[in-house]
Design a protein around this motif. Structure first.
Motif, PDB file in Angstrom:
ATOM      1  N   PRO A   1       0.850  -1.200   0.000  1.00  0.00           N
ATOM      2  CA  PRO A   1       0.000   0.000   0.000  1.00  0.00           C
ATOM      3  C   PRO A   1       0.880   1.242   0.000  1.00  0.00           C
ATOM      4  O   PRO A   1       1.730   1.394   0.868  1.00  0.00           O
ATOM      5  CB  PRO A   1      -0.802  -0.120   1.301  1.00  0.00           C
ATOM      6  CG  PRO A   1      -0.638  -1.535   1.746  1.00  0.00           C
ATOM      7  CD  PRO A   1       0.686  -1.988   1.238  1.00  0.00           C
ATOM      8  N   THR A   2       0.671   2.121  -0.980  1.00  0.00           N
ATOM      9  CA  THR A   2       1.509   3.307  -1.131  1.00  0.00           C
ATOM     10  C   THR A   2       0.634   4.547  -1.162  1.00  0.00           C
ATOM     11  O   THR A   2      -0.369   4.596  -1.883  1.00  0.00           O
ATOM     12  CB  THR A   2       2.339   3.221  -2.420  1.00  0.00           C
ATOM     13  OG1 THR A   2       3.124   2.024  -2.391  1.00  0.00           O
ATOM     14  CG2 THR A   2       3.269   4.428  -2.553  1.00  0.00           C
ATOM     15  N   CYS A   3       1.013   5.550  -0.386  1.00  0.00           N
ATOM     16  CA  CYS A   3       0.230   6.779  -0.270  1.00  0.00           C
ATOM     17  C   CYS A   3       0.363   7.603  -1.548  1.00  0.00           C
ATOM     18  O   CYS A   3       1.473   7.892  -1.994  1.00  0.00           O
ATOM     19  CB  CYS A   3       0.699   7.584   0.944  1.00  0.00           C
ATOM     20  SG  CYS A   3      -0.213   9.125   1.184  1.00  0.00           S
ATOM     21  N   LEU A   4      -0.756   7.983  -2.112  1.00  0.00           N
ATOM     22  CA  LEU A   4      -0.748   8.823  -3.309  1.00  0.00           C
ATOM     23  C   LEU A   4      -0.324  10.246  -2.993  1.00  0.00           C
ATOM     24  O   LEU A   4       0.121  10.977  -3.881  1.00  0.00           O
ATOM     25  CB  LEU A   4      -2.135   8.838  -3.948  1.00  0.00           C
ATOM     26  CG  LEU A   4      -2.542   7.600  -4.742  1.00  0.00           C
ATOM     27  CD1 LEU A   4      -4.052   7.591  -4.989  1.00  0.00           C
ATOM     28  CD2 LEU A   4      -1.801   7.539  -6.071  1.00  0.00           C
ATOM     29  N   ILE A   5      -0.448  10.665  -1.743  1.00  0.00           N
ATOM     30  CA  ILE A   5      -0.159  12.044  -1.361  1.00  0.00           C
ATOM     31  C   ILE A   5       1.339  12.270  -1.186  1.00  0.00           C
ATOM     32  O   ILE A   5       1.902  13.216  -1.730  1.00  0.00           O
ATOM     33  CB  ILE A   5      -0.909  12.408  -0.062  1.00  0.00           C
ATOM     34  CG1 ILE A   5      -2.415  12.161  -0.225  1.00  0.00           C
ATOM     35  CG2 ILE A   5      -0.651  13.862   0.320  1.00  0.00           C
ATOM     36  CD1 ILE A   5      -3.201  12.270   1.069  1.00  0.00           C
ATOM     37  N   CYS A   6       1.996  11.393  -0.407  1.00  0.00           N
ATOM     38  CA  CYS A   6       3.422  11.580  -0.098  1.00  0.00           C
ATOM     39  C   CYS A   6       4.318  10.483  -0.639  1.00  0.00           C
ATOM     40  O   CYS A   6       5.530  10.523  -0.458  1.00  0.00           O
ATOM     41  CB  CYS A   6       3.614  11.701   1.408  1.00  0.00           C
ATOM     42  SG  CYS A   6       3.199  10.187   2.316  1.00  0.00           S
ATOM     43  N   ASN A   7       3.725   9.465  -1.284  1.00  0.00           N
ATOM     44  CA  ASN A   7       4.469   8.371  -1.914  1.00  0.00           C
ATOM     45  C   ASN A   7       5.160   7.455  -0.905  1.00  0.00           C
ATOM     46  O   ASN A   7       6.067   6.699  -1.271  1.00  0.00           O
ATOM     47  CB  ASN A   7       5.505   8.922  -2.899  1.00  0.00           C
ATOM     48  CG  ASN A   7       5.836   7.930  -4.003  1.00  0.00           C
ATOM     49  OD1 ASN A   7       4.974   7.153  -4.420  1.00  0.00           O
ATOM     50  ND2 ASN A   7       7.051   7.939  -4.477  1.00  0.00           N
ATOM     51  N   SER A   8       4.751   7.502   0.368  1.00  0.00           N
ATOM     52  CA  SER A   8       5.297   6.587   1.374  1.00  0.00           C
ATOM     53  C   SER A   8       4.512   5.283   1.335  1.00  0.00           C
ATOM     54  O   SER A   8       3.310   5.273   1.057  1.00  0.00           O
ATOM     55  CB  SER A   8       5.199   7.210   2.772  1.00  0.00           C
ATOM     56  OG  SER A   8       5.960   8.399   2.835  1.00  0.00           O
ATOM     57  N   SER A   9       5.176   4.183   1.636  1.00  0.00           N
ATOM     58  CA  SER A   9       4.525   2.884   1.617  1.00  0.00           C
ATOM     59  C   SER A   9       4.333   2.351   3.029  1.00  0.00           C
ATOM     60  O   SER A   9       5.068   2.712   3.947  1.00  0.00           O
ATOM     61  CB  SER A   9       5.333   1.885   0.784  1.00  0.00           C
ATOM     62  OG  SER A   9       6.629   1.726   1.337  1.00  0.00           O
ATOM     63  N   VAL A  10       3.341   1.486   3.174  1.00  0.00           N
ATOM     64  CA  VAL A  10       3.058   0.818   4.442  1.00  0.00           C
ATOM     65  C   VAL A  10       3.488  -0.630   4.300  1.00  0.00           C
ATOM     66  O   VAL A  10       3.225  -1.279   3.276  1.00  0.00           O
ATOM     67  CB  VAL A  10       1.562   0.925   4.797  1.00  0.00           C
ATOM     68  CG1 VAL A  10       1.248   0.140   6.059  1.00  0.00           C
ATOM     69  CG2 VAL A  10       1.168   2.383   4.977  1.00  0.00           C
ATOM     70  N   ALA A  11       4.128  -1.166   5.319  1.00  0.00           N
ATOM     71  CA  ALA A  11       4.745  -2.488   5.196  1.00  0.00           C
ATOM     72  C   ALA A  11       3.729  -3.607   5.018  1.00  0.00           C
ATOM     73  O   ALA A  11       3.967  -4.561   4.272  1.00  0.00           O
ATOM     74  CB  ALA A  11       5.614  -2.764   6.425  1.00  0.00           C
ATOM     75  N   ILE A  12       2.576  -3.518   5.693  1.00  0.00           N
ATOM     76  CA  ILE A  12       1.627  -4.620   5.705  1.00  0.00           C
ATOM     77  C   ILE A  12       0.277  -4.147   5.203  1.00  0.00           C
ATOM     78  O   ILE A  12      -0.171  -3.042   5.525  1.00  0.00           O
ATOM     79  CB  ILE A  12       1.488  -5.197   7.128  1.00  0.00           C
ATOM     80  CG1 ILE A  12       2.845  -5.690   7.640  1.00  0.00           C
ATOM     81  CG2 ILE A  12       0.477  -6.332   7.167  1.00  0.00           C
ATOM     82  CD1 ILE A  12       2.831  -6.185   9.067  1.00  0.00           C
ATOM     83  N   ASN A  13      -0.399  -4.977   4.416  1.00  0.00           N
ATOM     84  CA  ASN A  13      -1.739  -4.684   3.920  1.00  0.00           C
ATOM     85  C   ASN A  13      -2.748  -4.819   5.056  1.00  0.00           C
ATOM     86  O   ASN A  13      -3.416  -5.852   5.208  1.00  0.00           O
ATOM     87  CB  ASN A  13      -2.106  -5.645   2.780  1.00  0.00           C
ATOM     88  CG  ASN A  13      -1.494  -5.220   1.467  1.00  0.00           C
ATOM     89  OD1 ASN A  13      -1.680  -4.095   1.022  1.00  0.00           O
ATOM     90  ND2 ASN A  13      -0.736  -6.113   0.850  1.00  0.00           N
TER      91      ASN A  13
END
Length: 345
Positions: free
Chosen positions: A30-42
């Motif tokens: 999962p990757t944030c469209l706003i800041c392009n940061s990703s989250v490790a787990i769905n």
């Protein structure tokens, strides 16, 4: 152990997270469209936590499910897709060039060729390629603008990947028998901005803002003193200057309304013609009004009612004539197709 538990739970990206939290899936994460940061787990808790902690103002500015929220989501999605496509294109070009060079140097050593193909591009290389492409596009737009006979400019508020407000400048022009629209510039707005402040970029809103805080401006100039401050104070305290500023605030507000009517995606020439024609009719009404009750000029009315003597509005009437002639000149091209417009209107 944690990875095994994740796989057993069969956690997958939920498409609803895109509309709820402005997230999309990139390489399984999962990757944030706003800041392009990703989250490790769905996991919805992780996605929601990132959204609420890092972008708390988005719920108020771009509420999910609203038209403004969907518009911002579409914009961020297009931006992300464009960035990924550009990165893939730059990577593919670099890899092909490197592969060709290695094949020429080591034609009998497929292991070396394979090793070179597996080496990823560095971040600096990708950034350099993107900058080269951007400069090329900018030079092309500037060249087209120099070649075309005329062009129009529109501005819009957007945000970058770090949620910093920026002013997007678009140009539309007619060249080589077709209309084109391009992004001419993106200007960062370093101070805190809102949509209302963006609209103050128009002259009507800017002058209205000055009129609203004119007493504070006068007090500030009185406190700082100096020759320059005294000159500005003379202007603010002059009856003629106040009369002119009040009238300009009123008429520029009307012009700003026309400007907004002429903007917007999907507007056709009939709608633009109707807006211009209606405004020219309004100018006739304004001219008559300035000679009587001045109902269409609220700030000027306040100025006139606050004076015991008769206020000379002759300059205002002359200015209205100039505005009408300028509108006639700017939209003279519509007269050449008035027959077609009346046919389809």
């Amino acid at each position: 152990m944690a990875q095994i538990l994740v796989e057993r739970e069969n956690r997958r990206f939920n498409p609803d997270w895109t509309t709820q939290f402005f997230f999309h899936e990139v390489k399984g994460k999962p990757t944030c469209l706003i800041c392009n940061s990703s989250v490790a787990i769905n996991k919805v808790a992780n996605v929601k936590r990132h959204y609420t902690q890092n972008h708390p103002d988005y719920d108020g500015r771009f509420t999910p499910g609203t038209a403004r929220g969907q518009e911002q989501l579409d914009r961020l999605t297009r931006q992300a897709n464009g960035q990924m496509a550009m990165m893939r294109g730059a990577t593919s070009l670099q890899q092909r060039a490197a592969t060709a060079a290695v094949q020429a140097l080591y034609p009998e050593k497929p292991d070396i060729q394979q090793a070179v193909q597996s080496v990823p591009l560095s971040r600096n290389t990708c950034a350099r390629r993107i900058k080269v492409i951007a400069n090329h596009i900018t030079e092309g737009v500037i060249y087209d603008l120099n070649m075309c006979e005329s062009f129009s400019v529109a501005v819009d508020e957007s945000t970058d990947v770090n949620d910093v407000a920026q002013l997007s400048v678009f140009v539309r022009y007619y060249l080589n028998s077709k209309f084109s629209e391009d992004l001419a510039a993106v200007i960062p707005l370093t101070e805190r901005t809102t949509g209302k402040k963006i609209r103050w970029l128009s002259k009507g809103k800017a002058l209205q803002r000055v009129w609203t805080v004119r007493q504070h401006i006068e007090q500030f100039l009185s406190e700082i003193g100096g020759d320059a401050a005294e000159r500005f104070l003379e202007i603010l305290r002059s009856e003629h200057s106040l009369r002119d500023m009040d009238f300009l605030t009123d008429i520029l507000a009307h012009l700003n309304d026309l400007n907004l009517e002429l903007q917007g995606e999907g507007r056709n020439v009939v709608e633009l013609w109707l807006a211009v024609t209606s405004f020219k009719d309004k100018l006739h009404c304004f001219y008559e009004d300035i000679n009587s009750d001045i109902n269409h000029f609220p700030i000027t009315t306040e100025f006139v009612n606050g004076r015991d003597d008769v206020v000379n509005l002759t300059p205002a009437r002359a200015f209205l004539v100039d505005v009408f002639l300028e509108v006639e000149h700017c939209f003279a091209g519509l007269d050449s197709i008035i027959g077609i417009i009346e046919l389809v209107a």
